[in-house]
Every structure is written in C-alpha cells, then in structure tokens.
Write a protein that holds these residues in place. Structure first.
Motif, short mmCIF file in Angstrom:
data_model
loop_
_atom_site.label_atom_id
_atom_site.label_comp_id
_atom_site.label_asym_id
_atom_site.label_seq_id
_atom_site.Cartn_x
_atom_site.Cartn_y
_atom_site.Cartn_z
N TYR A 50 0.84 -1.20 0.00
CA TYR A 50 0.00 0.00 0.00
C TYR A 50 0.88 1.24 0.00
CZ TYR A 50 -3.57 -3.30 1.64
OH TYR A 50 -4.43 -4.36 1.77
N PHE A 67 -10.90 3.03 0.58
CA PHE A 67 -9.66 3.70 1.00
C PHE A 67 -9.93 5.16 1.34
CE2 PHE A 67 -7.63 0.32 -1.65
CZ PHE A 67 -6.80 -0.20 -0.66
N LEU A 76 -8.26 1.59 5.28
CA LEU A 76 -9.16 0.78 4.47
C LEU A 76 -10.31 0.36 5.36
CD1 LEU A 76 -9.94 -0.75 1.90
CD2 LEU A 76 -8.49 -2.65 2.68
N ASN A 175 -10.55 -4.73 -4.25
CA ASN A 175 -9.38 -4.89 -3.39
C ASN A 175 -8.37 -5.62 -4.28
OD1 ASN A 175 -7.48 -6.51 -1.74
ND2 ASN A 175 -8.57 -5.59 -0.02
#
Length: 292
Positions: A50, A67, A76, A175
């Motif tokens: 990330y 997000f 998240l 995701n």
C-alpha cells in the motif's frame, strides 16, 4: 466448478513463461491518478503493498474501494494500513517478479488503464528500464475473455461479473489482492491454450510504439486500431519520419507494407497519404532538409 491446476506457464516460440496476475487500486479512473495498492499473485506466491497517494482520492473511488487518507495515514474501511513509498513499493514489486524468469504480467483491462498508470509510476522513480528487462510482456484477460466466451450468453465482461457467471461465486472486488486471486481462479477455469494467450499479449515496446503514434491519431491521420496494428509491428513515429526523410516517396509505403494485407489498395494509399501529409505538417528539420 472443479478446481483445475494453476496454468503455471504459457509457451512462446518454445520458451516457457510464468503467468503473474497483477492489479492496482488508484485514486481515480484517469491514467494520471496515483497508485494506492499494488498486488500480484502467481500460484501460491502473493505480493501486496500500500502507498499513501499524493493526490486526493476521488470520492467515487473512495466509496468503491473503501480507501481514505487522514493526516497522511492510509485507511481501508477505517482500519489503518502499513504503507511504503512509491520507490519502495515498486522496488519490492520488481524483486517479486525476479523470482520468476521473464514472467508474463496478466490483468483485466490493463492495456487501457493499469499499464499506463504503472509505467508512469515506474518512470517517476526511474525504474522503467529494469522493469522492461524483468518481464516478457503483458496479457489483457479482458480481451482473452471476449474471445473465449464469444459464443456464450455473457454480455458483461467486467471481472466481478465473470467470476459470478463462470465460478458461481462472489468476492471482495476492488481490493487488488482479492482481484488478482479471483482472476487467477478464472484463468484456471478457462485453461486457455498458449495460442489463445499469445493472441492477446503485447510487449512494453509495443506500448511505447503506440504511445509515439498518438499524435497521428489525434491529428486524425490514422485510427486507434491502425495505430495498434502499426505498434504491433514495431512501427514508431520516429521510424515513419525516418522512412519519409530517407526514401521519399516510396520509403513510407514500404514501411507500411504490412497494412496491405487487410486493406484494399485505395484504402492503403489513403492512409499512407494521410500519414505523409501529417509528417510534412510537423515541419521537422529532417523533412525540411529532404525537401531542399
């Protein structure tokens, strides 16, 4: 549906290449957006990082992905996440890819979106060169799906819908890590042949060639499909300029010769003429010298 073995490799000219599925989550839908999540999977090997984006996350993207950024911390669904800098993330991604020998990067709709976003990020941290030598090319599974499922009743080729229709299940879409796992399962169910895979692969060099031809598309000298065909043959804007400069008037036609296979003579001459006229309008020094 019966679980089949993961299609570890595909074969091109007698060489076996590993398939690595990858996906991005970003701050928006445009190719100038920032990467938030980069994930990949190949068999049992997974990769996931990330990043805190510099651009604000567009409201629509935040609603879809969950997000959010607060005080330079990425969340998240209200859970804080560990993050890396862009350079750290991409360096780690390259290290993951180095585990395999010249893998083929596969993803859904990557030619239009994920690849341009990823390449821009690699350019920013000066890693495109290493990336280019690490992979063998790309596979767009959206195009592959359209071929494999053309005789079915499926109308939407969105990955989420394909998973539902083909695998009979749902998953946590948007995701990146869950997306690549689901895409790998889809390809396991499809089991495409190497020939089918090859029809929908493209190289980084072809992407770069097509990007160079964008001025011709914008100037309406050629269409996007024609630019894509030229790029697949390695034709770039610079090669077109060079052909016209060195061997007028036949050099350009010789370079464009592969187009003749799918075009009538009149159409070929029209396209060659439009390209020639466009190059003259650029008024580049090379053409001016040739004219004099």
């Amino acid at each position: 549906m019966e679980q089949r073995p993961f299609p570890v490799t595909y074969t091109s000219h007698g060489v076996h290449h590993r398939l690595v599925f990858f996906d991005l989550e970003t701050t928006g839908l445009g190719t100038m957006c920032d990467i938030i999540q980069l994930s990949a999977v190949s068999g049992d090997h997974t990769f996931n990082v990330y990043m805190v984006p510099r651009q604000p996350i567009q409201r629509g993207a935040s609603v879809i992905t969950g997000f959010r950024v607060r005080r330079q911390q990425l969340y998240l669904h209200n859970r804080s996440l560990p993050t890396n800098t862009l350079r750290e993330a991409l360096t780690s991604f390259l290290a993951f890819l180095h585990m395999f020998h010249k893998p083929l990067l596969a993803g859904h709709n990557i030619r239009r979106f994920d690849c341009p976003v990823l390449l821009r990020a690699l350019d920013e941290v000066h890693l495109r060169g290493e990336f280019k030598h690490t992979i063998s090319g790309f596979l767009d599974t959206l195009l592959l799906a359209r071929e494999l499922l053309k005789d079915t009743s499926i109308q939407s080729f969105r990955q989420e819908n394909l998973v539902k229709m083909i695998l009979g299940t749902s998953y946590q879409a948007h995701n990146a890590l869950e997306d690549v796992k689901a895409l790998q399962r889809l390809c396991c169910a499809w089991m495409p042949t190497s020939e089918q895979v090859l029809r929908h692969t493209f190289t980084l060099a072809q992407m770069e060639a097509q990007a160079s031809l964008l001025p011709l598309v914008q100037g309406k000298a050629i269409s996007k499909p024609t630019a894509s065909k030229l790029a697949s043959w390695g034709v770039t804007l610079e090669k077109l300029k060079e052909a016209q400069r060195q061997c007028p008037p036949d050099g350009l036609k010789q370079l464009l010769e592969p187009l003749k296979e799918n075009l009538k003579d009149a159409s070929f001459r029209t396209i060659a003429g439009k390209i020639s006229d466009f190059l003259k309008q650029l008024q580049c020094p090379e053409l001016n010298r040739a004219a004099s």
